[in-house]
Design a protein around this motif. Structure first.
Motif, mmCIF file in Angstrom:
data_model
loop_
_atom_site.group_PDB
_atom_site.id
_atom_site.type_symbol
_atom_site.label_atom_id
_atom_site.label_comp_id
_atom_site.label_asym_id
_atom_site.label_seq_id
_atom_site.Cartn_x
_atom_site.Cartn_y
_atom_site.Cartn_z
ATOM 1 N N SER A 9 0.963 -1.632 0.257
ATOM 2 C CA SER A 9 0.225 -0.059 0.105
ATOM 3 C C SER A 9 0.799 1.388 -0.403
ATOM 4 N N TRP A 10 1.945 1.362 -0.728
ATOM 5 C CA TRP A 10 2.354 2.643 -1.201
ATOM 6 C C TRP A 10 1.684 3.114 -2.587
ATOM 7 N N ASN A 11 1.877 4.997 -2.064
ATOM 8 C CA ASN A 11 1.439 5.566 -3.121
ATOM 9 C C ASN A 11 2.623 6.444 -3.456
ATOM 10 N N GLY A 37 3.003 15.141 -10.340
ATOM 11 C CA GLY A 37 2.686 13.994 -10.234
ATOM 12 C C GLY A 37 4.829 12.800 -9.781
ATOM 13 N N ILE A 38 5.544 13.452 -10.845
ATOM 14 C CA ILE A 38 6.906 13.060 -10.471
ATOM 15 C C ILE A 38 8.222 13.782 -10.149
ATOM 16 N N ARG A 39 9.111 12.943 -9.489
ATOM 17 C CA ARG A 39 9.881 13.214 -8.998
ATOM 18 C C ARG A 39 10.974 12.963 -9.633
ATOM 19 N N TYR A 40 12.396 13.342 -9.038
ATOM 20 C CA TYR A 40 13.917 12.878 -9.141
ATOM 21 C C TYR A 40 14.446 13.433 -8.012
ATOM 22 N N ARG A 41 14.956 12.549 -7.136
ATOM 23 C CA ARG A 41 16.463 12.646 -7.271
ATOM 24 C C ARG A 41 17.433 11.810 -6.517
ATOM 25 N N ILE A 54 22.593 7.167 -6.197
ATOM 26 C CA ILE A 54 22.146 6.158 -6.348
ATOM 27 C C ILE A 54 20.669 7.221 -6.595
ATOM 28 N N ASN A 55 19.584 6.879 -8.023
ATOM 29 C CA ASN A 55 19.013 7.764 -8.546
ATOM 30 C C ASN A 55 17.475 7.133 -8.688
ATOM 31 N N VAL A 56 17.360 7.982 -7.570
ATOM 32 C CA VAL A 56 15.713 7.702 -7.419
ATOM 33 C C VAL A 56 14.592 8.147 -8.792
ATOM 34 N N LEU A 57 13.550 7.637 -8.742
ATOM 35 C CA LEU A 57 12.376 8.416 -9.496
ATOM 36 C C LEU A 57 11.269 7.879 -8.243
ATOM 37 N N SER A 58 10.736 9.146 -7.996
ATOM 38 C CA SER A 58 8.940 8.660 -6.977
ATOM 39 C C SER A 58 7.683 9.488 -8.579
ATOM 40 N N ILE A 59 7.388 8.723 -7.814
ATOM 41 C CA ILE A 59 5.369 8.822 -8.959
ATOM 42 C C ILE A 59 4.890 8.438 -8.211
ATOM 43 N N LYS A 60 3.917 9.679 -8.183
ATOM 44 C CA LYS A 60 2.378 9.880 -7.331
ATOM 45 C C LYS A 60 1.932 9.191 -8.352
#
Length: 149
Positions: A9-11, A37-41, A54-60
């Motif tokens: 249950s992750w958003n 809704g799309i973030r990169y760090r 480490i490249n992280v792509l977070s997607i809502k």
């Protein structure tokens, strides 16, 4: 084939999960909003476990207009030429008009993914034993499990 996933249950999903790493060992750069809704760090880890970048792509996944799909190199599994169906991520993303792309599976010299690949309900590649797979339901729910074939 029997496919069974455990519900998570992750958003948001991230391109990389790191377990058992001390928070103090991570030097974070600010996040970049690529689209709603799309973030990169990028995270850098030094010390005895690094240096790692480490490249992280977070997607809502609940954000309107967000669509995540499986991309296949050259839109085929195996080609009968020198590339064997392999392709760099950047041209694949450009061809599909993607805002972001993640190289998400390993493959042998043949180009056939080593794990399960399903795109738009079409079965493209069978799972390998003892490998975890990620699935996304039509409602955007993220699922992880080890599949049996």
């Amino acid at each position: 084939m029997r496919c069974k996933f455990r519900t998570v249950s992750w958003n948001h999903i991230a391109g990389c999960l790191l377990l058992s790493i001390s928070i103090s060992a991570i030097a974070q750069k600010p996040e970049i909003e690529m689209a709603n809704g799309i973030r990169y760090r990028q995270e850098r880890i030094g010390g005895p476990v690094g240096p790692l970048v480490i490249n992280v792509l977070s997607i809502k996944m609940t954000e309107p207009g967000i669509h995540v799909e499986t991309g296949i190199a050259q839109d085929i599994i195996i080609a009968d030429d020198v590339t064997k169906g392999r392709e760099a991520v950047a041209p694949l993303a450009k061809r599909h008009h993607a805002i972001a792309a993640v190289n998400a599976d390993f493959f042998p010299f043949t180009g056939d993914p080593l794990n399960i690949a399903i795109r738009n309900g079409e079965f493209l590649s069978e799972p390998m034993s003892h490998r975890v797979a990620m699935g996304i339901t039509s409602s955007g729910k993220i699922l992880f499990d080890t599949l049996t074939y």
